[in-house]
Design a protein around this motif. Structure first.
Motif, PDB file in Angstrom:
ATOM      1  N   ASN A 117     -43.758 -54.073   2.087  1.00 46.96           N
ATOM      2  CA  ASN A 117     -43.294 -55.603   2.110  1.00 46.96           C
ATOM      3  C   ASN A 117     -42.245 -55.510   3.367  1.00 46.96           C
ATOM      4  N   HIS A 118     -42.522 -56.275   4.532  1.00 42.33           N
ATOM      5  CA  HIS A 118     -41.961 -56.325   5.786  1.00 42.33           C
ATOM      6  C   HIS A 118     -40.300 -56.719   5.353  1.00 42.33           C
ATOM      7  N   LEU A 119     -40.266 -57.545   4.295  1.00 41.05           N
ATOM      8  CA  LEU A 119     -38.896 -57.900   3.964  1.00 41.05           C
ATOM      9  C   LEU A 119     -38.177 -56.836   3.334  1.00 41.05           C
ATOM     10  N   GLY A 121     -38.526 -53.807   4.065  1.00 43.59           N
ATOM     11  CA  GLY A 121     -38.121 -52.858   5.118  1.00 43.59           C
ATOM     12  C   GLY A 121     -36.885 -53.271   5.761  1.00 43.59           C
ATOM     13  N   HIS A 122     -36.683 -54.554   5.892  1.00 41.86           N
ATOM     14  CA  HIS A 122     -35.134 -55.138   6.520  1.00 41.86           C
ATOM     15  C   HIS A 122     -34.353 -54.899   5.527  1.00 41.86           C
ATOM     16  N   ALA A 123     -34.544 -55.059   4.068  1.00 36.95           N
ATOM     17  CA  ALA A 123     -33.658 -54.930   3.111  1.00 36.95           C
ATOM     18  C   ALA A 123     -32.933 -53.530   3.083  1.00 36.95           C
ATOM     19  N   VAL A 141     -31.583 -61.927   7.377  1.00 34.25           N
ATOM     20  CA  VAL A 141     -31.521 -63.351   8.394  1.00 34.25           C
ATOM     21  C   VAL A 141     -32.315 -62.957   9.588  1.00 34.25           C
ATOM     22  N   SER A 142     -33.537 -63.639   9.847  1.00 34.23           N
ATOM     23  CA  SER A 142     -34.317 -62.989  10.973  1.00 34.23           C
ATOM     24  C   SER A 142     -35.246 -64.409  11.589  1.00 34.23           C
ATOM     25  N   GLY A 143     -36.064 -64.080  12.257  1.00 34.94           N
ATOM     26  CA  GLY A 143     -36.827 -65.360  12.767  1.00 34.94           C
ATOM     27  C   GLY A 143     -37.654 -66.178  11.895  1.00 34.94           C
ATOM     28  N   GLY A 144     -37.858 -65.464  10.685  1.00 36.61           N
ATOM     29  CA  GLY A 144     -38.526 -66.387   9.693  1.00 36.61           C
ATOM     30  C   GLY A 144     -38.199 -66.341   8.407  1.00 36.61           C
ATOM     31  N   HIS A 145     -37.096 -65.767   8.211  1.00 38.69           N
ATOM     32  CA  HIS A 145     -36.557 -65.715   6.914  1.00 38.69           C
ATOM     33  C   HIS A 145     -34.772 -65.948   6.856  1.00 38.69           C
ATOM     34  N   CYS A 146     -34.507 -66.564   5.860  1.00 38.98           N
ATOM     35  CA  CYS A 146     -32.955 -66.501   5.645  1.00 38.98           C
ATOM     36  C   CYS A 146     -32.472 -66.554   4.282  1.00 38.98           C
ATOM     37  N   THR A 309     -33.725 -55.759  14.541  1.00 32.02           N
ATOM     38  CA  THR A 309     -35.099 -56.383  14.862  1.00 32.02           C
ATOM     39  C   THR A 309     -36.031 -55.475  14.349  1.00 32.02           C
ATOM     40  N   ASP A 310     -37.321 -55.950  14.392  1.00 31.93           N
ATOM     41  CA  ASP A 310     -38.347 -55.155  13.815  1.00 31.93           C
ATOM     42  C   ASP A 310     -38.587 -54.005  14.392  1.00 31.93           C
ATOM     43  N   ASN A 311     -38.954 -52.957  13.408  1.00 36.43           N
ATOM     44  CA  ASN A 311     -39.093 -51.628  13.787  1.00 36.43           C
ATOM     45  C   ASN A 311     -39.859 -50.998  12.659  1.00 36.43           C
ATOM     46  N   ALA A 359     -44.887 -68.516   7.441  1.00 34.89           N
ATOM     47  CA  ALA A 359     -45.380 -67.540   6.368  1.00 34.89           C
ATOM     48  C   ALA A 359     -44.382 -66.292   5.990  1.00 34.89           C
ATOM     49  N   LYS A 360     -43.540 -66.122   7.074  1.00 36.50           N
ATOM     50  CA  LYS A 360     -42.592 -64.924   6.522  1.00 36.50           C
ATOM     51  C   LYS A 360     -41.649 -65.193   5.515  1.00 36.50           C
ATOM     52  N   ALA A 361     -41.250 -66.443   5.546  1.00 40.82           N
ATOM     53  CA  ALA A 361     -40.176 -66.770   4.688  1.00 40.82           C
ATOM     54  C   ALA A 361     -40.653 -66.908   3.191  1.00 40.82           C
TER      55      ALA A 361
HETATM   56 ZN    ZN Z   1     -38.652 -58.987  10.634  1.00 41.07          ZN
END
Ligand code: ZN
Ligand code: KG4
Length: 361
Positions: A117-119, A121-123, A141-146, A309-311, A359-361
């Motif tokens: 899950n991309h989120l 990954g951020h977490a 806190v990103s472009g599509g999720h907060c 940012t995304d990586n 969709a990312k939220a």
């Molecule tokens: Zn992202």
């Protein structure tokens, strides 16, 4: 974790084609390589991410980006313990490209696949460069999720609050566009705001003093866009950018402080507060959140800018942590445009997020 696991991570959920090799275990994380190919130039003429262009660009770049990550890590496929690929949430055409590449490598090399899950990954991204033991309170806190999440471990997230309309990054991007700044707007707006007077333009304070930990940025976005039409001088534009940045940072801090109060009641003083996602790259946001954490006796951890940012390093790390727990996926793992981290909370209280990255939220 028992031993070091080396994982190839692949990320293609938005407008970055990324691959990375990460070794993790025994409390140590080594990023062996992290290649991020941005598609910013491809999307810039359209002022935002065009899904079809993104998917095609991922197809064209993915093999070379993976090869570059392996070469730069100095390891062969034999050295890998697994392959992790983002399986959502995101622009599904792009997600399918990276996930298919991951499946092909897993199949050809007899390696386990982890559908990440991309989120998540951020977490976990703060853990790439600093000790950030579980549990922690996370502002994603990103472009599509907060959203604010209590993170107890891999795959164990409880949502405390989320945006009821736009995500903070979306607000940055749309207001930047109204100010005539190039895409992506967040970093451009931060540069414009340098030296600006944040008090010149008063902006609405949504949800200030309200119960709970939800966010709302649409009122701020509309008010700022209207002001952007009227300002003309460079000084006015700079001051408006500074006011917008300060207002977003202030709301993020106010709502995080509510979450800290609730979190501290359960976990006690001295808890950890982590911020992650593209907007966490903003210096003013980091400064204000760090002060908020200090006020509540929380430690503060933020990933280095390259991991905000995304990586793919964050995807490889999530893959390694899941692999260590035996959490692997079949080659039939689906690409998911929507995939909330806290599925139970999302079912109970779905939040509607309009916009291109909804969709990312
Ligand atoms: Zn992202
Ligand atoms: O995490 P990310 O790369 O992609 C998503 O998963 O959405 O975040 C991208 C978002 C964009 O909205 C971008 O404008 C914002 O993060 N962003 C920033 C900064 N750098 C990236 N916003 C404000 N200040 C920045 N320095």
């Amino acid at each position: 974790m028992r031993r070091q696991l080396t994982v190839l991570g692949i990320e293609t959920s938005c407008d970055e084609t990324a691959a990375a090799v990460v070794s993790a275990g025994d409390g140590h994380v080594v990023v062996r390589s992290s290649i991020v190919l941005s598609q910013v130039q491809d999307h810039a003429p359209f002022g935002g991410v065009v899904p079809e262009i993104a998917a095609r660009a991922h197809v064209e770049a993915i093999d070379a980006v993976i090869a570059a990550a392996m070469k730069s890590a100095g390891v062969g496929f034999d050295a890998l313990d697994g392959v992790a690929a983002t399986a959502g949430p995101g622009l599904v055409g792009g997600v399918m490209v990276g996930l298919s590449a991951g499946k092909a490598i897993a199949l050809a090399r007899g390696l386990p696949l982890v559908a990440v899950n991309h989120l998540e990954g951020h977490a976990l991204s703060a853990r790439l460069a600093a000790e950030a033991d579980y549990p922690f309170l996370l502002l994603l806190v990103s472009g599509g999720h907060c959203q604010l999440l209590a993170v107890a471990g891999v795959g164990r997230c409880t949502r405390l609050g989320s945006t009821i309309d736009d995500a903070a990054g979306e607000a940055f991007d749309k207001i930047a566009k109204a100010l005539g700044l190039p895409y992506p707007g967040g970093p451009a707006l931060e540069r414009l705001a340098e030296g600006g007077d944040a008090s010149r333009f008063p902006l609405p304070r949504a949800l200030a003093g309200r119960e709970g930990c939800d966010f709302s940025f649409s009122g701020l976005k509309t008010a700022a866009a209207r002001l952007a039409e009227r300002v003309s001088s460079d000084a006015e534009r700079r001051d408006l950018a500074a006011a917008v940045q300060a207002a977003i940072a202030r709301q993020l801090a106010e709502r995080s402080e509510r979450a800290m109060e609730a979190y501290a009641e359960r976990h006690g003083a001295g808890s950890r507060f982590v911020v992650a996602g593209g907007v966490a790259a903003n210096a003013e946001v980091r400064r204000v959140l760090m002060a908020a954490a200090a006020r509540h006796g929380f430690s503060f951890t933020a990933p280095p800018l390259r991991y905000c940012t995304d990586n793919a390093a964050m995807i490889a790390l999530a893959g390694a942590e899941r692999l260590a727990l035996g959490l692997i996926d079949g080659l039939d793992a689906a690409a998911r445009p929507r995939w909330p981290l806290d599925e139970a909370a999302a079912r109970l209280k779905p939040t509607h997020i309009p916009g291109r990255k909804g969709a990312k939220a």
